[in-house]
Design a protein around this motif. Structure first.
Motif, mmCIF file in Angstrom:
data_model
loop_
_atom_site.group_PDB
_atom_site.id
_atom_site.type_symbol
_atom_site.label_atom_id
_atom_site.label_comp_id
_atom_site.label_asym_id
_atom_site.label_seq_id
_atom_site.Cartn_x
_atom_site.Cartn_y
_atom_site.Cartn_z
ATOM 1 N N SER A 41 -7.929 0.110 3.375
ATOM 2 C CA SER A 41 -7.535 -1.087 2.580
ATOM 3 C C SER A 41 -7.968 -0.516 0.984
ATOM 4 O O SER A 41 -7.209 -1.258 0.168
ATOM 5 C CB SER A 41 -7.833 -2.316 2.850
ATOM 6 N N CYS A 42 -9.167 0.097 0.942
ATOM 7 C CA CYS A 42 -9.436 0.480 -0.392
ATOM 8 C C CYS A 42 -8.951 1.630 -1.199
ATOM 9 O O CYS A 42 -9.329 1.757 -2.259
ATOM 10 C CB CYS A 42 -10.948 0.733 -0.334
ATOM 11 N N ASP A 43 -8.229 2.398 -0.505
ATOM 12 C CA ASP A 43 -7.437 3.606 -0.774
ATOM 13 C C ASP A 43 -8.311 4.763 -1.142
ATOM 14 O O ASP A 43 -8.166 5.601 -2.035
ATOM 15 C CB ASP A 43 -6.415 3.372 -1.800
ATOM 16 N N ASN A 44 -9.628 4.748 -0.837
ATOM 17 C CA ASN A 44 -10.663 5.506 -1.046
ATOM 18 C C ASN A 44 -10.798 6.715 0.299
ATOM 19 O O ASN A 44 -11.382 6.258 1.358
ATOM 20 C CB ASN A 44 -12.081 5.251 -1.385
ATOM 21 N N ARG A 45 -10.184 7.889 0.308
ATOM 22 C CA ARG A 45 -10.415 8.632 1.584
ATOM 23 C C ARG A 45 -11.692 8.951 2.016
ATOM 24 O O ARG A 45 -11.913 8.996 3.172
ATOM 25 C CB ARG A 45 -9.849 10.075 1.119
ATOM 26 N N TRP A 46 -12.637 8.853 1.320
ATOM 27 C CA TRP A 46 -14.153 8.993 1.634
ATOM 28 C C TRP A 46 -14.838 7.757 2.093
ATOM 29 O O TRP A 46 -15.942 7.859 2.660
ATOM 30 C CB TRP A 46 -14.911 9.739 0.451
ATOM 31 N N CYS A 47 -14.177 6.568 1.988
ATOM 32 C CA CYS A 47 -14.809 5.387 2.517
ATOM 33 C C CYS A 47 -14.744 5.339 3.836
ATOM 34 O O CYS A 47 -13.810 5.490 4.642
ATOM 35 C CB CYS A 47 -13.962 4.073 1.750
ATOM 36 N N CYS A 48 -15.983 4.974 4.379
ATOM 37 C CA CYS A 48 -16.218 4.722 5.955
ATOM 38 C C CYS A 48 -16.859 3.378 6.070
ATOM 39 O O CYS A 48 -17.256 3.068 7.143
ATOM 40 C CB CYS A 48 -17.250 5.748 6.455
ATOM 41 N N GLU A 49 -16.454 2.306 5.104
ATOM 42 C CA GLU A 49 -16.873 0.797 5.349
ATOM 43 C C GLU A 49 -15.861 0.256 6.423
ATOM 44 O O GLU A 49 -14.716 0.206 6.228
ATOM 45 C CB GLU A 49 -16.950 0.114 4.089
ATOM 46 N N PRO A 50 -16.228 -0.012 7.589
ATOM 47 C CA PRO A 50 -15.495 -0.576 8.663
ATOM 48 C C PRO A 50 -14.470 -1.910 8.176
ATOM 49 O O PRO A 50 -13.434 -1.851 8.598
ATOM 50 C CB PRO A 50 -16.482 -1.236 9.725
ATOM 51 N N THR A 51 -15.083 -2.573 7.243
ATOM 52 C CA THR A 51 -14.183 -3.536 6.630
ATOM 53 C C THR A 51 -12.967 -3.140 5.967
ATOM 54 O O THR A 51 -11.892 -4.054 5.451
ATOM 55 C CB THR A 51 -14.904 -4.892 6.224
ATOM 56 N N HIS A 52 -13.236 -1.987 5.643
ATOM 57 C CA HIS A 52 -11.893 -1.512 4.747
ATOM 58 C C HIS A 52 -11.064 -0.633 5.643
ATOM 59 O O HIS A 52 -9.827 -0.003 5.108
ATOM 60 C CB HIS A 52 -12.680 -0.226 3.709
ATOM 61 N N LEU A 53 -11.306 -0.523 6.735
ATOM 62 C CA LEU A 53 -10.370 0.495 7.803
ATOM 63 C C LEU A 53 -9.674 -0.537 8.766
ATOM 64 O O LEU A 53 -9.952 -1.671 8.992
ATOM 65 C CB LEU A 53 -11.206 1.280 8.532
ATOM 66 N N ARG A 54 -8.559 -0.054 8.987
ATOM 67 C CA ARG A 54 -7.587 -0.606 10.013
ATOM 68 C C ARG A 54 -6.742 0.413 10.532
ATOM 69 O O ARG A 54 -6.466 1.561 10.060
ATOM 70 C CB ARG A 54 -6.803 -1.713 9.435
ATOM 71 N N TYR A 55 -6.336 0.134 11.883
ATOM 72 C CA TYR A 55 -5.426 0.772 12.573
ATOM 73 C C TYR A 55 -3.697 0.252 12.106
ATOM 74 O O TYR A 55 -3.513 -0.956 11.989
ATOM 75 C CB TYR A 55 -5.327 0.643 14.073
ATOM 76 N N ASP A 56 -2.873 1.221 11.658
ATOM 77 C CA ASP A 56 -1.636 1.025 11.266
ATOM 78 C C ASP A 56 -0.733 2.089 11.280
ATOM 79 O O ASP A 56 -1.365 3.087 11.792
ATOM 80 C CB ASP A 56 -1.695 0.307 9.914
ATOM 81 N N THR A 57 0.709 2.120 11.267
ATOM 82 C CA THR A 57 1.304 2.971 11.224
ATOM 83 C C THR A 57 1.483 3.755 10.171
ATOM 84 O O THR A 57 0.867 3.611 9.004
ATOM 85 C CB THR A 57 3.077 2.373 11.513
ATOM 86 N N ARG A 58 1.824 5.060 10.304
ATOM 87 C CA ARG A 58 2.002 6.210 9.182
ATOM 88 C C ARG A 58 3.034 5.600 8.106
ATOM 89 O O ARG A 58 2.640 5.579 6.994
ATOM 90 C CB ARG A 58 2.747 7.560 9.904
ATOM 91 N N SER A 59 4.092 4.975 8.455
ATOM 92 C CA SER A 59 5.027 4.365 7.629
ATOM 93 C C SER A 59 4.496 3.287 6.660
ATOM 94 O O SER A 59 4.553 3.249 5.674
ATOM 95 C CB SER A 59 6.089 3.689 8.102
ATOM 96 N N ASN A 60 3.611 2.298 7.296
ATOM 97 C CA ASN A 60 2.996 1.285 6.482
ATOM 98 C C ASN A 60 1.717 1.999 5.685
ATOM 99 O O ASN A 60 1.475 1.625 4.543
ATOM 100 C CB ASN A 60 2.125 0.265 7.272
ATOM 101 N N ASN A 61 1.178 2.955 6.110
ATOM 102 C CA ASN A 61 0.095 3.693 5.464
ATOM 103 C C ASN A 61 0.543 4.333 4.107
ATOM 104 O O ASN A 61 0.204 4.175 2.863
ATOM 105 C CB ASN A 61 -0.674 4.733 6.285
ATOM 106 N N LEU A 62 1.851 5.099 4.183
ATOM 107 C CA LEU A 62 2.361 5.486 3.226
ATOM 108 C C LEU A 62 2.984 4.666 2.191
ATOM 109 O O LEU A 62 2.860 4.989 0.705
ATOM 110 C CB LEU A 62 3.519 6.512 3.823
ATOM 111 N N HIS A 63 3.378 3.432 2.611
ATOM 112 C CA HIS A 63 3.944 2.501 1.731
ATOM 113 C C HIS A 63 2.515 1.809 1.015
ATOM 114 O O HIS A 63 2.754 1.700 -0.481
ATOM 115 C CB HIS A 63 4.411 1.264 2.552
ATOM 116 N N ASP A 64 1.423 1.704 1.627
ATOM 117 C CA ASP A 64 0.104 1.472 0.913
ATOM 118 C C ASP A 64 -0.121 2.396 -0.204
ATOM 119 O O ASP A 64 -0.742 2.078 -1.256
ATOM 120 C CB ASP A 64 -0.862 1.113 1.803
ATOM 121 N N ILE A 65 -0.081 3.695 0.316
ATOM 122 C CA ILE A 65 -0.503 4.869 -0.850
ATOM 123 C C ILE A 65 0.460 4.674 -2.040
ATOM 124 O O ILE A 65 0.012 4.724 -3.159
ATOM 125 C CB ILE A 65 -0.270 6.135 -0.019
#
Length: 129
Positions: A53-77
């Motif tokens: 959710s923070c859009d930082n590839r290196w981030c490993c903070e659990p509250t910034h992570l979620r499971y979602d579809t590839r389509s939704n991930n690309l939309h967020d990017i």
């Protein structure tokens, strides 16, 4: 961007050229953010991937992570202004030609704006066959 009050947290060690940290756990190599999500949320469901959710590839903070579809991930990017650069077949062919000459994969990756892992996958015909 992340709505979490927690700051981004870097994974252990050094990030790969694609920005992700890697960790070995029980004999398997994991992208560290995926391992953290696995620990926090359980196994990744089929058809889903770990998104930041923070859009930082290196981030490993659990509250910034979620499971979602590839389509939704690309939309967020796209929404967050980060560039997702998908290679074209001609570029993949050029990468494969250069890799077959023995040129260092790290140098090829830098020239094409991709990771060394991506160059290796293309060279071994595991991607862009």
């Amino acid at each position: 961007m992340s709505k979490s009050p927690m700051p981004c947290k870097k994974g252990p060690g050094v990030a790969r050229s694609d920005g992700y940290h890697v960790q070995y756990h029980l004999g398997k190599r994991w992208a560290y953010h995926r391992l953290v999500a696995h620990w926090a949320f359980g196994p990744c469901p089929d058809g889903m991937e770990v998104c930041h959710s923070c859009d930082n590839r290196w981030c490993c903070e659990p509250t910034h992570l979620r499971y979602d579809t590839r389509s939704n991930n690309l939309h967020d990017i796209k929404k967050n202004g980060r560039v997702y650069r998908k290679l074209s077949q001609p570029l993949a062919d050029a990468i494969r030609r250069e890799a077959s000459t023995g040129r260092r994969q790290q140098d090829i990756a830098k020239d094409y704006g991709v990771s060394q892992t991506q160059v290796s996958l293309i060279h071994r015909k595991a991607q862009w066959v």
